[in-house]
Design a protein around this motif. Sequence first.
Motif, PDB file in Angstrom:
ATOM      1  N   GLU A 125       0.831  -1.202   0.000  1.00  0.00           N
ATOM      2  CA  GLU A 125       0.000   0.000   0.000  1.00  0.00           C
ATOM      3  C   GLU A 125       0.869   1.256   0.000  1.00  0.00           C
ATOM      4  OE1 GLU A 125      -3.247  -0.192  -0.212  1.00  0.00           O
ATOM      5  OE2 GLU A 125      -3.301  -2.376  -0.021  1.00  0.00           O
ATOM      6  N   ASN A 126       0.279   2.366  -0.411  1.00  0.00           N
ATOM      7  CA  ASN A 126       0.947   3.657  -0.286  1.00  0.00           C
ATOM      8  C   ASN A 126       0.602   4.280   1.060  1.00  0.00           C
ATOM      9  OD1 ASN A 126       2.017   3.369  -2.835  1.00  0.00           O
ATOM     10  ND2 ASN A 126       0.584   4.766  -3.830  1.00  0.00           N
ATOM     11  N   TRP A 127       1.454   5.187   1.517  1.00  0.00           N
ATOM     12  CA  TRP A 127       1.210   5.848   2.797  1.00  0.00           C
ATOM     13  C   TRP A 127       1.556   7.321   2.689  1.00  0.00           C
ATOM     14  CZ3 TRP A 127       3.590   8.859   6.415  1.00  0.00           C
ATOM     15  CH2 TRP A 127       2.986   8.950   7.673  1.00  0.00           C
ATOM     16  N   LEU A 128       0.669   8.164   3.232  1.00  0.00           N
ATOM     17  CA  LEU A 128       0.895   9.603   3.308  1.00  0.00           C
ATOM     18  C   LEU A 128       0.601  10.083   4.724  1.00  0.00           C
ATOM     19  CD1 LEU A 128      -0.755  10.879  -0.009  1.00  0.00           C
ATOM     20  CD2 LEU A 128       1.691  10.857   0.544  1.00  0.00           C
ATOM     21  N   PRO A 129       1.200  11.187   5.134  1.00  0.00           N
ATOM     22  CA  PRO A 129       0.896  11.722   6.459  1.00  0.00           C
ATOM     23  C   PRO A 129      -0.594  12.019   6.580  1.00  0.00           C
ATOM     24  CG  PRO A 129       2.788  12.843   5.497  1.00  0.00           C
ATOM     25  CD  PRO A 129       2.188  12.005   4.413  1.00  0.00           C
ATOM     26  N   PRO A 130      -1.173  11.837   7.755  1.00  0.00           N
ATOM     27  CA  PRO A 130      -2.592  12.137   7.953  1.00  0.00           C
ATOM     28  C   PRO A 130      -2.919  13.584   7.567  1.00  0.00           C
ATOM     29  CG  PRO A 130      -1.711  10.962   9.840  1.00  0.00           C
ATOM     30  CD  PRO A 130      -0.538  11.323   8.976  1.00  0.00           C
ATOM     31  N   GLN A 131      -4.093  13.770   6.999  1.00  0.00           N
ATOM     32  CA  GLN A 131      -4.587  15.092   6.601  1.00  0.00           C
ATOM     33  C   GLN A 131      -3.711  15.765   5.542  1.00  0.00           C
ATOM     34  OE1 GLN A 131      -4.549  14.662  10.393  1.00  0.00           O
ATOM     35  NE2 GLN A 131      -6.445  13.637   9.803  1.00  0.00           N
ATOM     36  N   THR A 132      -2.967  14.964   4.792  1.00  0.00           N
ATOM     37  CA  THR A 132      -2.180  15.548   3.696  1.00  0.00           C
ATOM     38  C   THR A 132      -3.108  15.907   2.554  1.00  0.00           C
ATOM     39  OG1 THR A 132      -0.228  14.240   4.274  1.00  0.00           O
ATOM     40  CG2 THR A 132      -0.305  15.167   2.059  1.00  0.00           C
ATOM     41  N   ASP A 133      -3.064  17.159   2.138  1.00  0.00           N
ATOM     42  CA  ASP A 133      -3.955  17.653   1.081  1.00  0.00           C
ATOM     43  C   ASP A 133      -3.154  17.813  -0.206  1.00  0.00           C
ATOM     44  OD1 ASP A 133      -6.035  18.691  -0.369  1.00  0.00           O
ATOM     45  OD2 ASP A 133      -5.846  20.721   0.453  1.00  0.00           O
ATOM     46  N   ILE A 134      -3.152  16.761  -1.030  1.00  0.00           N
ATOM     47  CA  ILE A 134      -2.450  16.835  -2.307  1.00  0.00           C
ATOM     48  C   ILE A 134      -3.364  16.367  -3.418  1.00  0.00           C
ATOM     49  CG2 ILE A 134      -0.231  16.369  -1.196  1.00  0.00           C
ATOM     50  CD1 ILE A 134      -0.334  13.570  -2.507  1.00  0.00           C
ATOM     51  N   CYS A 135      -3.000  16.753  -4.628  1.00  0.00           N
ATOM     52  CA  CYS A 135      -3.729  16.307  -5.812  1.00  0.00           C
ATOM     53  C   CYS A 135      -3.166  14.959  -6.217  1.00  0.00           C
ATOM     54  CB  CYS A 135      -3.561  17.311  -6.956  1.00  0.00           C
ATOM     55  SG  CYS A 135      -4.253  16.734  -8.529  1.00  0.00           S
ATOM     56  N   THR A 136      -4.008  13.948  -6.313  1.00  0.00           N
ATOM     57  CA  THR A 136      -3.562  12.609  -6.695  1.00  0.00           C
ATOM     58  C   THR A 136      -4.042  12.249  -8.089  1.00  0.00           C
ATOM     59  OG1 THR A 136      -5.517  11.646  -5.620  1.00  0.00           O
ATOM     60  CG2 THR A 136      -3.503  11.801  -4.318  1.00  0.00           C
ATOM     61  N   ASP A 137      -4.283  13.244  -8.912  1.00  0.00           N
ATOM     62  CA  ASP A 137      -4.762  13.040 -10.277  1.00  0.00           C
ATOM     63  C   ASP A 137      -3.659  12.410 -11.121  1.00  0.00           C
ATOM     64  OD1 ASP A 137      -5.887  13.076 -12.745  1.00  0.00           O
ATOM     65  OD2 ASP A 137      -6.011  15.258 -12.933  1.00  0.00           O
ATOM     66  N   ASP A 138      -3.880  11.172 -11.566  1.00  0.00           N
ATOM     67  CA  ASP A 138      -2.887  10.471 -12.362  1.00  0.00           C
ATOM     68  C   ASP A 138      -2.733  11.064 -13.750  1.00  0.00           C
ATOM     69  OD1 ASP A 138      -2.239   8.727 -10.357  1.00  0.00           O
ATOM     70  OD2 ASP A 138      -3.628   7.167 -11.010  1.00  0.00           O
ATOM     71  N   ASP A 139      -3.635  11.971 -14.138  1.00  0.00           N
ATOM     72  CA  ASP A 139      -3.546  12.589 -15.448  1.00  0.00           C
ATOM     73  C   ASP A 139      -2.889  13.967 -15.388  1.00  0.00           C
ATOM     74  OD1 ASP A 139      -4.765  10.470 -16.820  1.00  0.00           O
ATOM     75  OD2 ASP A 139      -6.757  11.191 -16.282  1.00  0.00           O
ATOM     76  N   SER A 140      -2.363  14.351 -14.218  1.00  0.00           N
ATOM     77  CA  SER A 140      -1.683  15.635 -14.109  1.00  0.00           C
ATOM     78  C   SER A 140      -0.408  15.601 -14.942  1.00  0.00           C
ATOM     79  CB  SER A 140      -1.338  15.932 -12.650  1.00  0.00           C
ATOM     80  OG  SER A 140      -0.352  15.035 -12.190  1.00  0.00           O
ATOM     81  N   GLU A 141       0.078  16.780 -15.313  1.00  0.00           N
ATOM     82  CA  GLU A 141       1.289  16.861 -16.130  1.00  0.00           C
ATOM     83  C   GLU A 141       2.461  16.184 -15.440  1.00  0.00           C
ATOM     84  OE1 GLU A 141       3.332  20.297 -18.796  1.00  0.00           O
ATOM     85  OE2 GLU A 141       3.175  20.752 -16.660  1.00  0.00           O
ATOM     86  N   GLN A 142       2.585  16.394 -14.123  1.00  0.00           N
ATOM     87  CA  GLN A 142       3.688  15.791 -13.385  1.00  0.00           C
ATOM     88  C   GLN A 142       3.605  14.270 -13.388  1.00  0.00           C
ATOM     89  OE1 GLN A 142       6.253  17.792 -11.525  1.00  0.00           O
ATOM     90  NE2 GLN A 142       7.145  15.839 -12.063  1.00  0.00           N
ATOM     91  N   ALA A 143       2.396  13.744 -13.203  1.00  0.00           N
ATOM     92  CA  ALA A 143       2.221  12.293 -13.188  1.00  0.00           C
ATOM     93  C   ALA A 143       2.524  11.686 -14.551  1.00  0.00           C
ATOM     94  CB  ALA A 143       0.802  11.950 -12.755  1.00  0.00           C
ATOM     95  N   GLN A 144       2.066  12.344 -15.616  1.00  0.00           N
ATOM     96  CA  GLN A 144       2.337  11.848 -16.962  1.00  0.00           C
ATOM     97  C   GLN A 144       3.834  11.867 -17.251  1.00  0.00           C
ATOM     98  OE1 GLN A 144      -0.102  13.591 -20.086  1.00  0.00           O
ATOM     99  NE2 GLN A 144      -1.815  13.835 -18.680  1.00  0.00           N
ATOM    100  N   PHE A 145       4.489  12.957 -16.874  1.00  0.00           N
ATOM    101  CA  PHE A 145       5.922  13.062 -17.117  1.00  0.00           C
ATOM    102  C   PHE A 145       6.676  11.987 -16.331  1.00  0.00           C
ATOM    103  CE2 PHE A 145      10.149  15.035 -16.374  1.00  0.00           C
ATOM    104  CZ  PHE A 145      10.519  15.231 -17.695  1.00  0.00           C
ATOM    105  N   ALA A 146       6.242  11.742 -15.101  1.00  0.00           N
ATOM    106  CA  ALA A 146       6.882  10.721 -14.271  1.00  0.00           C
ATOM    107  C   ALA A 146       6.751   9.340 -14.898  1.00  0.00           C
ATOM    108  CB  ALA A 146       6.264  10.730 -12.877  1.00  0.00           C
ATOM    109  N   ARG A 147       5.565   9.021 -15.371  1.00  0.00           N
ATOM    110  CA  ARG A 147       5.364   7.719 -16.015  1.00  0.00           C
ATOM    111  C   ARG A 147       6.246   7.594 -17.253  1.00  0.00           C
ATOM    112  NH1 ARG A 147      -0.164   8.629 -14.796  1.00  0.00           N
ATOM    113  NH2 ARG A 147      -0.540   9.331 -16.928  1.00  0.00           N
TER     114      ARG A 147
END
Length: 218
Positions: A125-147
């Motif tokens: 599983e993935n883990w993030l700090p509690p109440q972390t407010d981030i965008c997890t959109d896999d179609d974001s530019e950063q996510a696409q570039f990372a892939r």
Amino acid sequence: MPDVQAIIADDHPLFRSALKQAAAQAMGEHPVLEASDLDELFIALAQHREIELVFLDLTIPGAKGVEGLARLRNQYPDILVIMVSANEQPKIIEQAMALGASAYIPKSSSLDVISEAIAQVIEGENWLPPQTDICTDDDSEQAQFARNLEKLTPQQYRVLSMIADGMLNKQIAYAMSIQETTIKQHVSAILKKLNVYNRTQAGILFNQMATVAEGDES
């Protein structure tokens, strides 16, 4: 708990010691290797193919922000990576997760919380700090570039890093001791794999990964 071999890449001996203690709680008394900079990490990974988990400090010497993570994911895509840092800015956490980290642990976390995060990652599983407010959109530019970065060969990744540093093909060819025509072929393949229009765009997107907000005291 599965038998997992791990290495801690952090330049602070006291934090490495604390992290080893937390890892022991989650993983048992399996040996955990240590590295104090990025070069030491890659040397250890080459020598110890059994390593399955890396604890990576965001600002370890040799890394440029999450670029160190991107390089690690490019060369060792099957290794799990847990980022550790004093930087808790959502944008940095978002970049790290987009680039394939399995967890992002603030250095302010207690040993119990760190152990919980490690156990969760080992279970897939993935883990993030509690109440972390981030965008997890896999179609974001950063996510696409990372892939897309993961599609590059290690040599193409090295060429890309030098493009991002502003080097010309002739300079890259000299640095890598290969023909300039070969560099041109690499550049064409890089642009195609990254789905970008030109080397300038590729360099800008790559350099964005190295952005670490001021005030990180990791």
